[in-house]
Write a protein that holds these residues in place. Structure first.
Motif, PDB file in Angstrom:
ATOM      1  N   CYS A  29      24.197  48.130  12.384  1.00  0.00           N
ATOM      2  CA  CYS A  29      24.960  48.899  13.375  1.00  0.00           C
ATOM      3  C   CYS A  29      26.426  49.008  12.978  1.00  0.00           C
ATOM      4  CB  CYS A  29      24.826  48.253  14.743  1.00  0.00           C
ATOM      5  SG  CYS A  29      23.182  48.448  15.447  1.00  0.00           S
ATOM      6  N   CYS A  73      22.280  41.575  18.545  1.00  0.00           N
ATOM      7  CA  CYS A  73      23.100  42.770  18.342  1.00  0.00           C
ATOM      8  C   CYS A  73      23.258  43.500  19.665  1.00  0.00           C
ATOM      9  CB  CYS A  73      22.473  43.687  17.296  1.00  0.00           C
ATOM     10  SG  CYS A  73      23.426  45.207  17.088  1.00  0.00           S
ATOM     11  N   CYS A 104      21.552  47.437  19.045  1.00  0.00           N
ATOM     12  CA  CYS A 104      20.110  47.651  18.868  1.00  0.00           C
ATOM     13  C   CYS A 104      19.296  46.473  19.393  1.00  0.00           C
ATOM     14  CB  CYS A 104      19.791  47.905  17.392  1.00  0.00           C
ATOM     15  SG  CYS A 104      20.145  46.509  16.312  1.00  0.00           S
ATOM     16  N   CYS A 151      25.307  43.865  14.488  1.00  0.00           N
ATOM     17  CA  CYS A 151      24.620  43.526  13.249  1.00  0.00           C
ATOM     18  C   CYS A 151      25.148  44.396  12.099  1.00  0.00           C
ATOM     19  CB  CYS A 151      23.108  43.691  13.399  1.00  0.00           C
ATOM     20  SG  CYS A 151      22.540  45.394  13.512  1.00  0.00           S
TER      21      CYS A 151
END
Ligand SMILES: [Zn+2]
Length: 76
Positions: A58, A7, A10, A55
């Motif tokens: 997110c 991701c 994050c 992801c």
């Protein structure tokens, strides 16, 4: 040799696939512009490929708070 999905926000490791299975993924990436590819795909010295995606967590956060994407981009 693998393609790793991480991701971009994050940095959660989302999974990896063996390169031999990658043809399908490459077709998906084929629609990207060269600039987008440079932004999304990173090659390291071992021949590993890292693909930066967003992801689900997110994606949801960005959908709810679109301004977050503006905060995240300078960190890339
Ligand atoms: Zn994330």
């Amino acid at each position: 040799m693998a393609i790793n999905y991480v991701c971009r926000h994050c940095r959660t490791f989302l999974g990896s696939i063996r390169r031999s299975d990658a043809a399908e993924i490459r077709l998906g990436l084929h629609s990207l512009t060269p600039a987008e590819r440079r932004d999304i795909i990173a090659y390291d010295s071992d021949g590993e490929v890292t693909v930066k995606v967003t992801c689900d967590y997110c994606k949801q956060a960005l959908d709810n708070n679109p301004e977050l994407s503006l905060l995240a981009s300078p960190l890339q």
